[in-house]
Design a protein around this motif. Structure first.
Motif, PDB file in Angstrom:
ATOM      1  N   THR A  75      10.142   1.209  -2.044  1.00 55.72           N
ATOM      2  CA  THR A  75      11.459   1.427  -2.643  1.00 55.72           C
ATOM      3  C   THR A  75      11.376   2.477  -3.746  1.00 55.72           C
ATOM      4  O   THR A  75      10.546   2.372  -4.648  1.00 55.72           O
ATOM      5  CB  THR A  75      11.995   0.123  -3.263  1.00 55.72           C
ATOM      6  N   VAL A  76      12.261   3.462  -3.679  1.00 63.58           N
ATOM      7  CA  VAL A  76      12.447   4.400  -4.781  1.00 63.58           C
ATOM      8  C   VAL A  76      13.817   4.124  -5.387  1.00 63.58           C
ATOM      9  O   VAL A  76      14.835   4.124  -4.681  1.00 63.58           O
ATOM     10  CB  VAL A  76      12.352   5.864  -4.313  1.00 63.58           C
ATOM     11  N   ILE A  77      13.835   3.873  -6.683  1.00 70.19           N
ATOM     12  CA  ILE A  77      15.057   3.553  -7.408  1.00 70.19           C
ATOM     13  C   ILE A  77      15.655   4.841  -7.961  1.00 70.19           C
ATOM     14  O   ILE A  77      15.084   5.450  -8.870  1.00 70.19           O
ATOM     15  CB  ILE A  77      14.770   2.568  -8.552  1.00 70.19           C
ATOM     16  N   ALA A  78      16.764   5.261  -7.405  1.00 71.27           N
ATOM     17  CA  ALA A  78      17.497   6.401  -7.954  1.00 71.27           C
ATOM     18  C   ALA A  78      18.466   5.859  -8.992  1.00 71.27           C
ATOM     19  O   ALA A  78      19.501   5.283  -8.648  1.00 71.27           O
ATOM     20  CB  ALA A  78      18.229   7.161  -6.860  1.00 71.27           C
ATOM     21  N   GLU A  79      18.102   6.013 -10.269  1.00 70.66           N
ATOM     22  CA  GLU A  79      18.938   5.448 -11.333  1.00 70.66           C
ATOM     23  C   GLU A  79      19.988   6.479 -11.733  1.00 70.66           C
ATOM     24  O   GLU A  79      19.677   7.488 -12.331  1.00 70.66           O
ATOM     25  CB  GLU A  79      18.072   4.991 -12.518  1.00 70.66           C
ATOM     26  N   LEU A  80      21.210   6.218 -11.344  1.00 75.01           N
ATOM     27  CA  LEU A  80      22.294   7.172 -11.545  1.00 75.01           C
ATOM     28  C   LEU A  80      23.156   6.741 -12.737  1.00 75.01           C
ATOM     29  O   LEU A  80      23.927   5.783 -12.652  1.00 75.01           O
ATOM     30  CB  LEU A  80      23.148   7.284 -10.289  1.00 75.01           C
ATOM     31  N   ILE A  81      23.003   7.469 -13.854  1.00 76.42           N
ATOM     32  CA  ILE A  81      23.776   7.147 -15.058  1.00 76.42           C
ATOM     33  C   ILE A  81      24.714   8.295 -15.420  1.00 76.42           C
ATOM     34  O   ILE A  81      25.284   8.304 -16.510  1.00 76.42           O
ATOM     35  CB  ILE A  81      22.846   6.834 -16.246  1.00 76.42           C
ATOM     36  N   GLY A 114      11.285   8.630   5.252  1.00 72.02           N
ATOM     37  CA  GLY A 114      12.357   7.648   5.287  1.00 72.02           C
ATOM     38  C   GLY A 114      13.705   8.262   5.019  1.00 72.02           C
ATOM     39  O   GLY A 114      14.032   9.317   5.556  1.00 72.02           O
ATOM     40  N   ALA A 115      14.486   7.623   4.131  1.00 70.77           N
ATOM     41  CA  ALA A 115      15.854   8.073   3.907  1.00 70.77           C
ATOM     42  C   ALA A 115      16.446   7.383   2.689  1.00 70.77           C
ATOM     43  O   ALA A 115      15.897   6.402   2.172  1.00 70.77           O
ATOM     44  CB  ALA A 115      16.720   7.764   5.131  1.00 70.77           C
ATOM     45  N   VAL A 116      17.586   7.911   2.258  1.00 71.04           N
ATOM     46  CA  VAL A 116      18.451   7.170   1.348  1.00 71.04           C
ATOM     47  C   VAL A 116      19.167   6.120   2.187  1.00 71.04           C
ATOM     48  O   VAL A 116      19.792   6.458   3.201  1.00 71.04           O
ATOM     49  CB  VAL A 116      19.471   8.106   0.672  1.00 71.04           C
ATOM     50  N   TYR A 117      19.076   4.869   1.780  1.00 72.21           N
ATOM     51  CA  TYR A 117      19.716   3.831   2.589  1.00 72.21           C
ATOM     52  C   TYR A 117      21.006   3.318   1.954  1.00 72.21           C
ATOM     53  O   TYR A 117      22.082   3.459   2.527  1.00 72.21           O
ATOM     54  CB  TYR A 117      18.775   2.658   2.837  1.00 72.21           C
ATOM     55  N   PRO A 126       0.823  -1.212   0.000  1.00 74.35           N
ATOM     56  CA  PRO A 126       0.000   0.000   0.000  1.00 74.35           C
ATOM     57  C   PRO A 126       0.856   1.261   0.000  1.00 74.35           C
ATOM     58  O   PRO A 126       1.977   1.278   0.503  1.00 74.35           O
ATOM     59  CB  PRO A 126      -0.807  -0.132   1.303  1.00 74.35           C
ATOM     60  N   ASP A 127       0.308   2.313  -0.581  1.00 71.30           N
ATOM     61  CA  ASP A 127       1.006   3.590  -0.604  1.00 71.30           C
ATOM     62  C   ASP A 127       1.092   4.174   0.796  1.00 71.30           C
ATOM     63  O   ASP A 127       0.128   4.097   1.571  1.00 71.30           O
ATOM     64  CB  ASP A 127       0.267   4.595  -1.486  1.00 71.30           C
ATOM     65  N   PRO A 128       2.193   4.774   1.142  1.00 67.55           N
ATOM     66  CA  PRO A 128       2.255   5.487   2.428  1.00 67.55           C
ATOM     67  C   PRO A 128       1.394   6.743   2.371  1.00 67.55           C
ATOM     68  O   PRO A 128       1.291   7.392   1.324  1.00 67.55           O
ATOM     69  CB  PRO A 128       3.739   5.838   2.567  1.00 67.55           C
ATOM     70  N   VAL A 129       0.788   7.083   3.483  1.00 66.73           N
ATOM     71  CA  VAL A 129       0.044   8.337   3.570  1.00 66.73           C
ATOM     72  C   VAL A 129       0.998   9.509   3.387  1.00 66.73           C
ATOM     73  O   VAL A 129       0.763  10.410   2.589  1.00 66.73           O
ATOM     74  CB  VAL A 129      -0.681   8.434   4.929  1.00 66.73           C
ATOM     75  N   PHE A 130       2.087   9.483   4.129  1.00 68.08           N
ATOM     76  CA  PHE A 130       3.119  10.514   4.030  1.00 68.08           C
ATOM     77  C   PHE A 130       4.456   9.789   3.972  1.00 68.08           C
ATOM     78  O   PHE A 130       4.918   9.233   4.979  1.00 68.08           O
ATOM     79  CB  PHE A 130       3.071  11.439   5.251  1.00 68.08           C
ATOM     80  N   ILE A 173       9.638   4.348   3.573  1.00 66.92           N
ATOM     81  CA  ILE A 173      10.220   4.498   2.247  1.00 66.92           C
ATOM     82  C   ILE A 173      11.740   4.574   2.346  1.00 66.92           C
ATOM     83  O   ILE A 173      12.280   5.242   3.231  1.00 66.92           O
ATOM     84  CB  ILE A 173       9.656   5.755   1.541  1.00 66.92           C
ATOM     85  N   PHE A 174      12.412   3.844   1.483  1.00 62.60           N
ATOM     86  CA  PHE A 174      13.862   3.937   1.328  1.00 62.60           C
ATOM     87  C   PHE A 174      14.167   4.227  -0.149  1.00 62.60           C
ATOM     88  O   PHE A 174      13.513   3.709  -1.048  1.00 62.60           O
ATOM     89  CB  PHE A 174      14.558   2.639   1.723  1.00 62.60           C
ATOM     90  N   ARG A 175      15.160   5.054  -0.324  1.00 65.74           N
ATOM     91  CA  ARG A 175      15.644   5.350  -1.668  1.00 65.74           C
ATOM     92  C   ARG A 175      17.072   4.829  -1.764  1.00 65.74           C
ATOM     93  O   ARG A 175      17.856   5.000  -0.834  1.00 65.74           O
ATOM     94  CB  ARG A 175      15.588   6.867  -1.915  1.00 65.74           C
ATOM     95  N   HIS A 176      17.402   4.185  -2.871  1.00 60.58           N
ATOM     96  CA  HIS A 176      18.744   3.630  -3.058  1.00 60.58           C
ATOM     97  C   HIS A 176      19.369   4.184  -4.331  1.00 60.58           C
ATOM     98  O   HIS A 176      18.681   4.458  -5.316  1.00 60.58           O
ATOM     99  CB  HIS A 176      18.706   2.101  -3.159  1.00 60.58           C
ATOM    100  N   TRP A 177      20.676   4.296  -4.303  1.00 58.15           N
ATOM    101  CA  TRP A 177      21.417   4.709  -5.489  1.00 58.15           C
ATOM    102  C   TRP A 177      21.764   3.464  -6.312  1.00 58.15           C
ATOM    103  O   TRP A 177      22.683   2.713  -5.958  1.00 58.15           O
ATOM    104  CB  TRP A 177      22.697   5.443  -5.084  1.00 58.15           C
ATOM    105  N   PHE A 178      21.010   3.255  -7.407  1.00 63.78           N
ATOM    106  CA  PHE A 178      21.306   2.174  -8.338  1.00 63.78           C
ATOM    107  C   PHE A 178      22.311   2.728  -9.341  1.00 63.78           C
ATOM    108  O   PHE A 178      21.946   3.262 -10.395  1.00 63.78           O
ATOM    109  CB  PHE A 178      20.027   1.713  -9.035  1.00 63.78           C
TER     110      PHE A 178
END
Length: 708
Positions: free
Chosen positions: A92-98, A28-31, A21-25, A56-61
């Motif tokens: 999960t938020v995918i930070a796609e770093l190219i 989180g952080a970059v993990y 489910p979607d978070p209301v708000f 929510i966690f965001r990662h540097w892919f």
């Protein structure tokens, strides 16, 4: 991203697996920034985060850390992240770093190496933000972009159906590259051909008449980067180069967006900048479902106006779309140039009360999600120990406890996020060409930025909500403030003229449009027909920023400061309402069409940035009365800030006390209410009498008051 306020990302299509489910708000952080945190802690860290309320966690892919040899991808660490998030109900938020390519590509594509203004190639190196290696190659090169596209395709196809995945952060901090490699020069020529048509027309516009053919056209030398502080003189080739770089960046962003959307219709796309004064902030929003910003007090300082200004700027750029604080401060920053010679409490280190008030400022100004720059600090590189609320060993600190309190509270009050900040009392107009010209003329854009920020501070210090507005959106505000308008395009001048003619009230700083399209000086000033708009003609001008640091002028009965330049006038249809010390006219008021204008011959915004004089603050506050605009929310304590939110979720008064002492404050509202309830910690004990709310707010704390 797309959808109701408070929801950062929204799922639109059923996937092969049922999504979380979607978070209301989102909170989180970059993990994960390979190779930190240590692998043995991943399972424990996720469980701890979930227990605290992180959703929510965001990662540097990172491309350079995944495609370790041609076509061979190492997804193991990232697979584990996504798996752990699914198990712990974290999105999960995918930070796609190219932006940094795999190092094996350095020798394979030598023509794509990044080239600086001095002609030197950049070499593979370890990046400080993750302490991992990569090669600086330019995406303007077709070979590199093809390889990047293959990587992005593999990434999206691998993770698009995972139940924890929420979306993609496709542009980290909105960086606009400056590269002089052959591929970028080709793109520049293509851009110029589209604008000018022929090399002869280009040569005429640039005042460079011996170009000969298109192959002789190159980017102008960036003189100030080699020999500061000299600029490039304000010439049109430099202005075109700046505009091209932004357009090229947007072209590459659109390429990413189209590729991802073609492959994945389930998850949404976001991007984030740095809350900077650039049209990139506004333009990026058009291509994504939500937007965001990096803002860390350790780098900028802990003066409350700074963070409010960053959030307000991004809110203005978002134009109603949800936006998030993508990288927020949760811990200290050590041994970096930005922190030297500043007090410890000026953002260099943070305790739990700092984490609390910084997060509440984000929410007060309208952010719809918060992520810390790190969850745990890095163990490697120059940013060791930085930004994270957790301990170096992954232990729970008071800062992390506070983060958990905020996360749980935000997600327990879904109605709050259905309401949004009301439109501000005044719009501060952002004009890209003014910023560009300041940059190329003097080698740095500081004067423009300080003028904008000084005007914002002057309103902020009277609790007047000033919104940032692009020239295309000015019709939404009855009162506008135009800072440092040294260069204006004719199209911009036409929009300002139409705005006033239709009933708008415009306050402009000096030398409006002194330089017109291409940086050419107008023979009549104000230029571009603006003399008629302002009812004034220049009688004298002085470009001596080194001599005008103590300039003073009196406008509408208030003594205010000037800065940078000085312009004197004679009224031609308007009325003189200001004087310099020598008695010459410093300001002119005029009626034009259904609206009116106030032209001030210097730069009060820049002066207020330097010196917060009380009379100048009163002058800025008085502009609302001049324009017939009623201030919506007034605070009896100028250091305690209040904002009003309205919408489907109800009406809320946010009161923030960024000081280090408890304050009792009275807030005057535009309408009367019957009941006031504090939803944050019930510590404010608000009372209401008609349209006045009284509340006590602790140090570095806030009250979130529902009005009924």
């Amino acid at each position: 991203m797309r959808g109701g306020a408070g929801v950062l990302l929204t799922l639109c299509v059923q996937a092969q697996e049922k999504a979380l489910p979607d978070p209301v708000f989102p909170f989180g952080a970059v993990y994960f920034r390979k190779s930190n945190p240590p692998e043995q802690d991943w399972d424990r860290d996720h469980k701890t985060a979930a227990q605290l309320g992180v959703n929510i966690f965001r990662h540097w892919f990172m491309w350079a850390s995944i495609e370790n040899s041609p076509g061979k991808y190492d997804w193991r660490d990232y697979d584990r992240m996504v798996e752990l998030e699914g198990q712990n109900h974290i999105r999960t938020v995918i930070a796609e770093l190219i932006n940094t390519a795999p190092e094996w590509m350095w020798d394979k594509y030598p023509q794509a190496r990044h080239v600086g203004v001095d002609g030197q190639q950049s070499f593979p190196a370890v990046g400080g933000s993750s302490a991992t290696g990569g090669a600086p190659l330019c995406l303007d090169n077709e070979d590199v972009r093809t390889q990047a596209g293959k990587f992005l395709t593999a990434l999206v196809e691998r993770y698009r159906d995972r139940p924890s995945v929420l979306g993609y952060d496709e542009w980290n901090e909105g960086a606009v590259q400056e590269c002089y490699c052959p591929a970028t020069q080709v793109k520049f020529r293509e851009w110029l051909k589209a604008k000018y048509g022929t090399v002869e027309a280009l040569g005429h516009a640039w005042h460079r008449y011996s170009l000969g053919d298109w192959e002789s056209v190159h980017p102008p030398g960036d003189w100030e980067s080699v020999h500061p502080p000299h600029g490039t003189g304000g010439y049109p080739d430099s202005l075109d180069w700046l505009a091209f770089r932004r357009d090229d960046a947007m072209r590459l962003l659109r390429w990413r967006t189209e590729l991802i959307r073609r492959l994945d219709q389930r998850n949404r796309i976001t991007a984030h900048g740095v809350g900077a004064l650039t049209e990139i902030e506004w333009r990026t929003v058009d291509d994504v479902d939500s937007y965001g910003y990096t803002w860390v007090a350790s780098r900028h300082g802990n003066d409350p106006w700074m963070q409010f200004q960053a959030v307000d700027l991004v809110r203005g750029a978002a134009r109603g779309k949800p936006f998030w604080h993508a990288e927020a401060t949760g811990g200290p920053l050590w041994m970096q140039p930005q922190v030297l010679n500043r007090p410890l409490e000026d953002g260099r280190s943070s305790d739990e009360k700092d984490v609390r008030v910084w997060s509440l400022i984000d929410m007060t100004a309208g952010a719809s999600g918060i992520l810390f720059t790190r969850w745990r600090p890095l163990l490697d590189g120059p940013l060791f120990g930085a930004f994270g609320p957790m301990g170096m060993d992954g232990s729970v600190t008071p800062q992390a406890e506070m983060a958990g309190t905020l996360a749980r509270w935000a997600n327990a009050h879904p109605d709050i996020w259905k309401s949004r900040p009301v439109k501000g009392d005044v719009g501060i107009v952002f004009v890209q060409e003014s910023d560009d010209f300041n940059s190329v003329q003097v080698g740095a854009a500081g004067a423009y930025t300080h003028s904008v920020q000084g005007a914002y501070q002057a309103f902020f210090d009277s609790n007047i909500q000033a919104d940032f507005v692009s020239i295309d959106d000015i019709g939404q505000y009855p009162l506008l403030y135009l800072p440092y308008p040294e260069m204006l395009k004719k199209s911009t001048a036409d929009k300002l003229r139409a705005y006033v003619n239709n009933g708008g009230k415009l306050v402009s700083e000096g030398c409006p449009g002194y330089f017109g399209d291409g940086g050419t000086v107008g023979t009549a000033q104000p230029n571009l027909g603006l003399d008629q708009l302002f009812g004034a003609r220049e009688t004298y001008v002085q470009f001596t920023p080194d001599l005008l640091t103590k300039l003073s002028l009196t406008v509408r009965g208030k003594e205010i400061g000037g800065q940078y330049f000085l312009q004197e006038y004679k009224a031609v249809g308007g009325q003189a309402v200001g004087q310099y010390a020598n008695g010459h006219t410093a300001a002119v008021e005029n009626t034009f069409g259904s609206g009116k204008t106030l032209l001030i011959g210097s730069f009060p915004g820049g002066a207020y940035y330097r010196n917060h004089a009380p009379a100048a603050r009163e002058f800025f506050a008085g502009l609302l009365g001049w324009a017939g605009v009623a201030q919506q929310v007034q605070s009896s304590d100028p250091e305690v800030k209040a904002r009003l939110h309205k919408g489907a979720g109800g009406t809320y008064l946010w009161v923030v006390n960024p000081t280090r002492t408890s304050r009792t404050v009275k807030i005057s509202l535009p309408a009367a209410y019957q009941r006031a309830v504090d939803l944050w910690q019930e510590s404010a004990r608000p009372t209401i009498a008609g349209n006045v709310v009284q509340a006590t707010v602790g140090d570095r704390d806030a009250a979130v008051i529902r009005l009924e």
